[in-house]
Write a protein that holds these residues in place. Sequence first.
Motif, PDB file in Angstrom:
ATOM      1  N   VAL A  33      27.473  79.140 111.969  1.00  0.00           N
ATOM      2  CA  VAL A  33      26.749  79.216 110.698  1.00  0.00           C
ATOM      3  C   VAL A  33      26.656  80.672 110.232  1.00  0.00           C
ATOM      4  O   VAL A  33      26.835  80.964 109.044  1.00  0.00           O
ATOM      5  CB  VAL A  33      25.336  78.604 110.837  1.00  0.00           C
ATOM      6  CG1 VAL A  33      24.533  78.815 109.562  1.00  0.00           C
ATOM      7  CG2 VAL A  33      25.439  77.118 111.147  1.00  0.00           C
ATOM      8  N   ARG A  34      26.416  81.579 111.171  1.00  0.00           N
ATOM      9  CA  ARG A  34      26.398  83.001 110.806  1.00  0.00           C
ATOM     10  C   ARG A  34      27.735  83.428 110.214  1.00  0.00           C
ATOM     11  O   ARG A  34      27.781  84.202 109.254  1.00  0.00           O
ATOM     12  CB  ARG A  34      26.124  83.865 112.047  1.00  0.00           C
ATOM     13  CG  ARG A  34      24.671  84.176 112.321  1.00  0.00           C
ATOM     14  CD  ARG A  34      24.547  85.268 113.365  1.00  0.00           C
ATOM     15  NE  ARG A  34      24.940  86.559 112.838  1.00  0.00           N
ATOM     16  CZ  ARG A  34      25.275  87.603 113.599  1.00  0.00           C
ATOM     17  NH1 ARG A  34      25.309  87.500 114.907  1.00  0.00           N
ATOM     18  NH2 ARG A  34      25.598  88.750 113.036  1.00  0.00           N
ATOM     19  N   ARG A  35      28.818  82.937 110.799  1.00  0.00           N
ATOM     20  CA  ARG A  35      30.151  83.317 110.330  1.00  0.00           C
ATOM     21  C   ARG A  35      30.409  82.836 108.912  1.00  0.00           C
ATOM     22  O   ARG A  35      31.202  83.421 108.172  1.00  0.00           O
ATOM     23  CB  ARG A  35      31.216  82.772 111.298  1.00  0.00           C
ATOM     24  CG  ARG A  35      32.639  83.119 110.911  1.00  0.00           C
ATOM     25  CD  ARG A  35      33.619  82.866 112.045  1.00  0.00           C
ATOM     26  NE  ARG A  35      33.347  81.654 112.782  1.00  0.00           N
ATOM     27  CZ  ARG A  35      33.735  80.433 112.388  1.00  0.00           C
ATOM     28  NH1 ARG A  35      34.381  80.265 111.253  1.00  0.00           N
ATOM     29  NH2 ARG A  35      33.480  79.382 113.138  1.00  0.00           N
ATOM     30  N   ILE A  36      29.727  81.775 108.508  1.00  0.00           N
ATOM     31  CA  ILE A  36      29.858  81.267 107.140  1.00  0.00           C
ATOM     32  C   ILE A  36      28.971  82.043 106.184  1.00  0.00           C
ATOM     33  O   ILE A  36      29.401  82.465 105.102  1.00  0.00           O
ATOM     34  CB  ILE A  36      29.502  79.770 107.095  1.00  0.00           C
ATOM     35  CG1 ILE A  36      30.527  78.951 107.901  1.00  0.00           C
ATOM     36  CG2 ILE A  36      29.447  79.266 105.654  1.00  0.00           C
ATOM     37  CD1 ILE A  36      30.100  77.527 108.163  1.00  0.00           C
ATOM     38  N   LEU A  37      27.705  82.258 106.573  1.00  0.00           N
ATOM     39  CA  LEU A  37      26.719  82.834 105.655  1.00  0.00           C
ATOM     40  C   LEU A  37      26.746  84.354 105.574  1.00  0.00           C
ATOM     41  O   LEU A  37      26.588  84.924 104.485  1.00  0.00           O
ATOM     42  CB  LEU A  37      25.313  82.379 106.065  1.00  0.00           C
ATOM     43  CG  LEU A  37      25.008  80.885 106.002  1.00  0.00           C
ATOM     44  CD1 LEU A  37      23.561  80.634 106.415  1.00  0.00           C
ATOM     45  CD2 LEU A  37      25.263  80.340 104.600  1.00  0.00           C
ATOM     46  N   GLU A  38      26.931  85.008 106.716  1.00  0.00           N
ATOM     47  CA  GLU A  38      26.762  86.463 106.707  1.00  0.00           C
ATOM     48  C   GLU A  38      27.827  87.203 105.892  1.00  0.00           C
ATOM     49  O   GLU A  38      27.502  88.188 105.223  1.00  0.00           O
ATOM     50  CB  GLU A  38      26.706  87.000 108.137  1.00  0.00           C
ATOM     51  CG  GLU A  38      26.221  88.432 108.179  1.00  0.00           C
ATOM     52  CD  GLU A  38      25.586  88.813 109.511  1.00  0.00           C
ATOM     53  OE1 GLU A  38      25.698  89.981 109.870  1.00  0.00           O
ATOM     54  OE2 GLU A  38      24.991  87.945 110.169  1.00  0.00           O
ATOM     55  N   PRO A  39      29.096  86.776 105.916  1.00  0.00           N
ATOM     56  CA  PRO A  39      30.058  87.457 105.048  1.00  0.00           C
ATOM     57  C   PRO A  39      29.679  87.373 103.569  1.00  0.00           C
ATOM     58  O   PRO A  39      29.877  88.340 102.815  1.00  0.00           O
ATOM     59  CB  PRO A  39      31.369  86.721 105.342  1.00  0.00           C
ATOM     60  CG  PRO A  39      31.206  86.239 106.745  1.00  0.00           C
ATOM     61  CD  PRO A  39      29.764  85.834 106.836  1.00  0.00           C
ATOM     62  N   ALA A  40      29.123  86.238 103.145  1.00  0.00           N
ATOM     63  CA  ALA A  40      28.687  86.106 101.751  1.00  0.00           C
ATOM     64  C   ALA A  40      27.554  87.081 101.455  1.00  0.00           C
ATOM     65  O   ALA A  40      27.548  87.748 100.397  1.00  0.00           O
ATOM     66  CB  ALA A  40      28.233  84.670 101.480  1.00  0.00           C
ATOM     67  N   ALA A  41      26.607  87.205 102.393  1.00  0.00           N
ATOM     68  CA  ALA A  41      25.509  88.153 102.203  1.00  0.00           C
ATOM     69  C   ALA A  41      26.020  89.585 102.192  1.00  0.00           C
ATOM     70  O   ALA A  41      25.543  90.428 101.414  1.00  0.00           O
ATOM     71  CB  ALA A  41      24.475  87.973 103.326  1.00  0.00           C
ATOM     72  N   THR A  42      27.007  89.871 103.033  1.00  0.00           N
ATOM     73  CA  THR A  42      27.564  91.220 103.108  1.00  0.00           C
ATOM     74  C   THR A  42      28.288  91.587 101.814  1.00  0.00           C
ATOM     75  O   THR A  42      28.181  92.722 101.327  1.00  0.00           O
ATOM     76  CB  THR A  42      28.519  91.338 104.314  1.00  0.00           C
ATOM     77  OG1 THR A  42      27.829  90.936 105.507  1.00  0.00           O
ATOM     78  CG2 THR A  42      29.008  92.764 104.498  1.00  0.00           C
ATOM     79  N   GLU A  81      34.921  92.272  99.037  1.00  0.00           N
ATOM     80  CA  GLU A  81      35.852  91.415  99.784  1.00  0.00           C
ATOM     81  C   GLU A  81      36.150  92.004 101.160  1.00  0.00           C
ATOM     82  O   GLU A  81      36.200  91.288 102.162  1.00  0.00           O
ATOM     83  CB  GLU A  81      37.159  91.218  98.995  1.00  0.00           C
ATOM     84  CG  GLU A  81      37.021  90.397  97.731  1.00  0.00           C
ATOM     85  CD  GLU A  81      36.458  91.188  96.558  1.00  0.00           C
ATOM     86  OE1 GLU A  81      36.348  92.437  96.677  1.00  0.00           O
ATOM     87  OE2 GLU A  81      36.118  90.575  95.534  1.00  0.00           O
ATOM     88  N   LEU A  82      36.356  93.318 101.208  1.00  0.00           N
ATOM     89  CA  LEU A  82      36.623  93.966 102.484  1.00  0.00           C
ATOM     90  C   LEU A  82      35.391  93.909 103.383  1.00  0.00           C
ATOM     91  O   LEU A  82      35.501  93.659 104.592  1.00  0.00           O
ATOM     92  CB  LEU A  82      37.030  95.425 102.259  1.00  0.00           C
ATOM     93  CG  LEU A  82      37.341  96.248 103.518  1.00  0.00           C
ATOM     94  CD1 LEU A  82      38.462  95.607 104.319  1.00  0.00           C
ATOM     95  CD2 LEU A  82      37.693  97.689 103.136  1.00  0.00           C
ATOM     96  N   ALA A  83      34.212  94.120 102.807  1.00  0.00           N
ATOM     97  CA  ALA A  83      32.977  94.049 103.590  1.00  0.00           C
ATOM     98  C   ALA A  83      32.808  92.657 104.201  1.00  0.00           C
ATOM     99  O   ALA A  83      32.437  92.515 105.371  1.00  0.00           O
ATOM    100  CB  ALA A  83      31.776  94.392 102.707  1.00  0.00           C
ATOM    101  N   ALA A  84      33.094  91.623 103.407  1.00  0.00           N
ATOM    102  CA  ALA A  84      32.979  90.250 103.913  1.00  0.00           C
ATOM    103  C   ALA A  84      33.982  89.985 105.023  1.00  0.00           C
ATOM    104  O   ALA A  84      33.648  89.371 106.046  1.00  0.00           O
ATOM    105  CB  ALA A  84      33.199  89.266 102.761  1.00  0.00           C
ATOM    106  N   ALA A  85      35.210  90.473 104.849  1.00  0.00           N
ATOM    107  CA  ALA A  85      36.239  90.265 105.873  1.00  0.00           C
ATOM    108  C   ALA A  85      35.857  90.937 107.184  1.00  0.00           C
ATOM    109  O   ALA A  85      36.052  90.373 108.272  1.00  0.00           O
ATOM    110  CB  ALA A  85      37.577  90.801 105.367  1.00  0.00           C
ATOM    111  N   ARG A  86      35.293  92.127 107.085  1.00  0.00           N
ATOM    112  CA  ARG A  86      34.879  92.835 108.300  1.00  0.00           C
ATOM    113  C   ARG A  86      33.699  92.150 108.971  1.00  0.00           C
ATOM    114  O   ARG A  86      33.578  92.163 110.203  1.00  0.00           O
ATOM    115  CB  ARG A  86      34.568  94.286 107.967  1.00  0.00           C
ATOM    116  CG  ARG A  86      35.838  95.094 107.702  1.00  0.00           C
ATOM    117  CD  ARG A  86      35.580  96.518 107.300  1.00  0.00           C
ATOM    118  NE  ARG A  86      36.829  97.274 107.264  1.00  0.00           N
ATOM    119  CZ  ARG A  86      36.966  98.485 106.746  1.00  0.00           C
ATOM    120  NH1 ARG A  86      35.910  99.100 106.222  1.00  0.00           N
ATOM    121  NH2 ARG A  86      38.132  99.100 106.766  1.00  0.00           N
TER     122      ARG A  86
END
Length: 232
Positions: free
Chosen positions: A96-105, A202-207
Amino acid sequence: MAVTDEAIDKIKTMILSGELTPGARLPREADLAADLGVSRNSLREAVKALSLVRILDVRQGDGTYVTSLDAPLLIDALGFLLDFHQDDSVLDFLAVRRILEPAATALAARNLTTEAIATIKQVIAADSLQTPGHTLVEHDLKFHALIAAGSGNPVLTAMLESISLPTSRARIWRGLTQEGAYARTLQEHADILRAIENREPELAAARAVVHIAGVEDWLRRVKDATSAADSV
């Protein structure tokens, strides 16, 4: 059961039996290792793990003590580590973190103020490979919390906060058992923040995906190895 887990299990037995009570000092390392039938290195790793979750208090130049927590809290915290390898819910939380946290980032890369970014910089600048493990984990939690808050979405922030602590044990155990884990974490934090500062959502989310997936992949491999060992 891994050797370090075995040492933790034996210390738990000493606490549950009353042989070690809250506030009690542990015997000398050599004596305790001999009594438990484990190597001194395994005992050190067990003590390190239990000190990170505040079960043991290592006092330089004095000795190692059982903390003064109430007995039920001691037992719960010990179980929290001992059940770690059998608890599949941690993987679910990480997914769930892997789904939500990139969006927040990504949102944070758009919305964070210069002042807020400077605050996050201070958090990661305080860390090095000489920083105690429990402090690194505290700073890790703060780093991710500040980025989540920077998304500007209070619902997303609250959801990430609710799943952050359940995954903190994975971060603790990875730092203790995987070589180079702390160095990778520090570098990945710096990479994420750099993308945020450069306003590259986009780069922040990928990282962020890479960062969380690394913990998830490590935990999955640990669980697979533990299952294979238990089935022998």
